[in-house]
Design a protein around this motif. Structure first.
Motif, PDB file in Angstrom:
ATOM      1  N   GLU A 140     -45.311  25.784  91.355  1.00 29.34           N
ATOM      2  CA  GLU A 140     -46.508  25.708  92.198  1.00 29.34           C
ATOM      3  C   GLU A 140     -47.004  24.272  92.334  1.00 29.34           C
ATOM      4  N   ALA A 141     -46.836  23.456  91.299  1.00 28.03           N
ATOM      5  CA  ALA A 141     -47.289  22.060  91.336  1.00 28.03           C
ATOM      6  C   ALA A 141     -46.267  21.131  91.986  1.00 28.03           C
ATOM      7  N   GLY A 142     -45.113  21.682  92.373  1.00 31.08           N
ATOM      8  CA  GLY A 142     -44.095  20.868  93.023  1.00 31.08           C
ATOM      9  C   GLY A 142     -43.449  19.854  92.089  1.00 31.08           C
ATOM     10  N   ILE A 143     -43.392  20.164  90.796  1.00 31.37           N
ATOM     11  CA  ILE A 143     -42.830  19.239  89.809  1.00 31.37           C
ATOM     12  C   ILE A 143     -41.305  19.352  89.804  1.00 31.37           C
ATOM     13  N   SER A 144     -40.627  18.218  89.860  1.00 35.98           N
ATOM     14  CA  SER A 144     -39.173  18.183  89.811  1.00 35.98           C
ATOM     15  C   SER A 144     -38.700  18.051  88.359  1.00 35.98           C
ATOM     16  N   ILE A 145     -37.485  18.554  88.094  1.00 36.53           N
ATOM     17  CA  ILE A 145     -36.968  18.600  86.731  1.00 36.53           C
ATOM     18  C   ILE A 145     -35.752  17.684  86.601  1.00 36.53           C
ATOM     19  N   ILE A 146     -35.792  16.816  85.600  1.00 38.93           N
ATOM     20  CA  ILE A 146     -34.685  15.902  85.307  1.00 38.93           C
ATOM     21  C   ILE A 146     -33.959  16.395  84.059  1.00 38.93           C
TER      22      ILE A 146
ATOM     23  N   SER B 117     -30.671  20.928  88.881  1.00 37.67           N
ATOM     24  CA  SER B 117     -31.542  19.813  88.490  1.00 37.67           C
ATOM     25  C   SER B 117     -31.954  18.984  89.705  1.00 37.67           C
ATOM     26  N   ASP B 118     -33.097  18.314  89.581  1.00 39.32           N
ATOM     27  CA  ASP B 118     -33.584  17.415  90.626  1.00 39.32           C
ATOM     28  C   ASP B 118     -33.247  15.965  90.318  1.00 39.32           C
TER      29      ASP B 118
ATOM     30  N   LYS C 197     -55.767   1.093  92.715  1.00 33.71           N
ATOM     31  CA  LYS C 197     -56.363  -0.204  93.036  1.00 33.71           C
ATOM     32  C   LYS C 197     -55.369  -1.116  93.739  1.00 33.71           C
ATOM     33  N   ARG C 198     -54.089  -0.987  93.369  1.00 36.32           N
ATOM     34  CA  ARG C 198     -53.055  -1.831  93.969  1.00 36.32           C
ATOM     35  C   ARG C 198     -52.426  -1.192  95.200  1.00 36.32           C
ATOM     36  N   ARG C 199     -52.973  -0.030  95.607  1.00 41.78           N
ATOM     37  CA  ARG C 199     -52.489   0.691  96.779  1.00 41.78           C
ATOM     38  C   ARG C 199     -51.003   0.996  96.644  1.00 41.78           C
ATOM     39  N   LYS C 200     -50.640   1.543  95.498  1.00 42.01           N
ATOM     40  CA  LYS C 200     -49.268   1.928  95.222  1.00 42.01           C
ATOM     41  C   LYS C 200     -49.241   3.353  94.666  1.00 42.01           C
ATOM     42  N   LEU C 201     -48.041   3.923  94.669  1.00 45.67           N
ATOM     43  CA  LEU C 201     -47.815   5.174  93.957  1.00 45.67           C
ATOM     44  C   LEU C 201     -46.878   4.897  92.797  1.00 45.67           C
ATOM     45  N   CYS C 202     -47.114   5.565  91.681  1.00 47.64           N
ATOM     46  CA  CYS C 202     -46.254   5.407  90.512  1.00 47.64           C
ATOM     47  C   CYS C 202     -45.915   6.800  89.986  1.00 47.64           C
ATOM     48  N   PRO C 203     -44.711   7.292  90.248  1.00 46.77           N
ATOM     49  CA  PRO C 203     -44.352   8.623  89.739  1.00 46.77           C
ATOM     50  C   PRO C 203     -44.358   8.639  88.216  1.00 46.77           C
ATOM     51  N   ILE C 204     -44.812   9.736  87.649  1.00 47.60           N
ATOM     52  CA  ILE C 204     -44.904   9.872  86.201  1.00 47.60           C
ATOM     53  C   ILE C 204     -43.934  10.943  85.729  1.00 47.60           C
ATOM     54  N   ILE C 205     -43.111  10.592  84.749  1.00 45.58           N
ATOM     55  CA  ILE C 205     -42.153  11.522  84.150  1.00 45.58           C
ATOM     56  C   ILE C 205     -42.676  11.919  82.768  1.00 45.58           C
ATOM     57  N   LEU C 206     -42.855  13.204  82.571  1.00 40.87           N
ATOM     58  CA  LEU C 206     -43.242  13.714  81.260  1.00 40.87           C
ATOM     59  C   LEU C 206     -41.964  14.090  80.520  1.00 40.87           C
TER      60      LEU C 206
END
Length: 508
Positions: A189-195, A214-215, A24-33
């Motif tokens: 496959e999902a292109g997930i980076s690892i911290i 590590s990424d 809605k705010r026209r932004k991206l917010c990366p999510i860290i699991l």
């Protein structure tokens, strides 16, 4: 998203809400699991209501068979307080004289002797009230815990299904932990980076090999401050941040940055200085935890941290990160008189220099772009990237001006948001005739440039490796390279009706 607490359903609701609001705010917010990771906890107490421990008391930690089968019906008539720990091999991991810490270090014990495989007999050094499920740390001891637990496997599968951008591996002790997460189904496959979360002495000892795979790096000061002497935490933080900067991977400083705001609307002056110093050190991100997870002032905590970071950024030219890039090249200190952290850093970076020809070329052009920006007075660097690697390289040399990364991958745009000074711009076409004019218009809207501003454009002919540096002035219709000049017009090119905002996807 801390997977130590709550269910998958609860986490899914948070992720969906964040993405809905961001859209809605026209932004991206990366999510860290954030995985729970392997840990040792107190699972049973001889008094279920809790144990009040005093200095000098005798105390026994039960391990071995008791770790999976607590002595519920066993009668201990000697009056010594006991607890069961979840680590069945503790008896072989410790020896006489070792220190054991409970409840984030609030309670400390010293091992007096070990009875077989099932009893670690201790004396209380610093007492307190111990309740069930509190953590247990073995500073300096080698532990044989799995790098990825069964719960972690389930949580990572959930993260893959929700297409998170990052997975943070808790209690990273070696490169094996990072590789184990990356090898789980769907992660690559999902292109997930690892911290990698560095929170133990073993993780510090193996940092070079961990950083290689590590990424990103998280300086997790909570458990780190329990595992190593408290007085070392500050210098270790600076070393980890400096090395991550030099390697071009984002680094997060976390834990207790504004801890008092869990219960109070204003932080202490020391906490404000802590946040600012993390910015000066060169951290790409600072992270709140308890302040927003369970605090009474979550919104105020974010607002305060934002103000502190913005103010610190005004003086960022004097930061350690900026000074380090002036005094050292990409791989180490300029001379033997460099500070301790840079001598340590050179030992790390010597094993992590760009090993591939494309990586070395990318670094060379990124460094050239940074130098050119300083010497020409450019106000913006634009790079076209499909993978985000050029953004990593530019971050490695700490650009003095904003960097705008153009990509047609929403995942890449979200991931590069962790890099300091980087603004992603999501656009469906990466043809320069189409995306560069749009990027200039967006940069003008954001106040990054204006008519007459000089801009540098870093691209690659193969679309993957940055090997071409061009320059132009906003409002003048010519881009210049060393070998050619050519006109470019403000054209929509082959755009198919998608006008991408910074870090978002919006349909016309």
């Amino acid at each position: 998203i801390n997977m130590s607490h709550g269910t998958h359903e609860y986490a899914a609701k948070i992720i969906d809400t964040v993405r809905e609001v961001a859209k809605k705010r026209r932004k991206l917010c990366p999510i860290i699991l954030d995985t729970k990771g392997p840990e040792i906890r107190v699972s049973w107490l001889s008094n279920p209501r809790g144990l009040d421990m005093k200095s000098g008391d005798r105390f026994i930690l039960l391990t071995g068979k008791y770790s999976s089968n607590p002595p519920i019906n066993v009668d201990f008539s000697d009056g010594i307080m006991r607890s069961v720990v979840t680590y069945p091999y503790m008896a072989s991991a410790v020896q006489e004289g070792d220190v054991i810490l409970l409840d984030d270090g609030r309670i400390s014990l010293i091992v007096s002797h070990v009875n077989g495989d099932e009893e670690v007999c201790c004396q209380v050094i610093e007492g307190g009230r111990l309740v069930k499920n509190k953590g247990c740390n073995l500073p300096g001891c080698q532990v044989d815990l799995p790098h990825v637990t069964e719960k972690d496997v389930r949580d990572v599968a959930f993260g893959v299904s929700k297409k998170v951008e990052y997975i943070a591996h808790s209690f990273t002790r070696s490169a094996t932990g990072i590789n184990s997460v990356r090898e789980l189904p769907g992660v690559v496959e999902a292109g997930i980076s690892i911290i990698a979360k560095i929170e133990s002495q073993e993780g510090l000892d193996n940092f070079a090999s961990i950083a290689r795979v590590s990424d990103g790096i998280m300086v997790a000061r909570g458990d780190l401050g329990v595992e190593i002497p408290l007085e070392r935490v500050c210098s270790v933080q600076k070393r980890l941040v400096a090395s991550s900067n030099a390697l071009g991977i984002p680094v997060i400083v976390a834990t207790e940055l504004l801890d008092s705001m869990i219960n109070h609307p204003r932080p202490t002056r020391a906490e404000a200085s802590d946040v600012a110093n993390a910015v000066f050190d060169g951290a790409d991100c600072v992270m709140l935890s308890g302040e927003t997870a369970m605090g009474q002032y979550p919104v105020e905590s974010i607002q305060v941290m934002t103000r502190i970071c913005k103010e610190a950024e005004l003086d960022v030219a004097s930061s350690l990160r900026a000074r380090s890039q002036e005094s050292m090249g990409a791989s180490g200190p300029a001379n033997e008189d460099s500070s301790v952290q840079f001598r340590w850093l050179s030992g790390v970076t010597s094993t992590l220099s760009s090993s591939s020809e494309s990586g070395a070329l990318r670094d060379a052009f990124a460094k050239s772009a940074i130098m050119a920006a300083k010497e020409t007075g450019a106000e913006l660097i634009i790079t076209i990237s499909r993978t985000g690697m050029t953004a990593h390289a530019l971050s490695k040399f700490f650009s003095p001006v904003p960097v705008m990364v153009l990509s047609n991958s929403e995942k890449v745009c979200a991931q590069v948001l962790l890099h300091r000074s980087v603004t992603p711009y999501l656009y469906d076409s990466l043809r320069r005739e189409s995306c560069v004019p749009r990027a200039i218009a967006k940069a003008t809207e954001l106040g990054l440039v204006k008519a007459g501003s000089r801009v540098l454009l870093l691209t690659g002919d193969d679309g993957l490796t940055a090997n071409r540096l061009e320059t132009f002035v906003v409002g003048e219709g010519t881009m210049h390279t060393e070998s050619e000049s050519r006109h470019y017009a403000d054209s929509d090119g082959d755009s198919e009706g998608l006008d991408e905002d910074v870090g978002t996807r919006t349909e016309d």
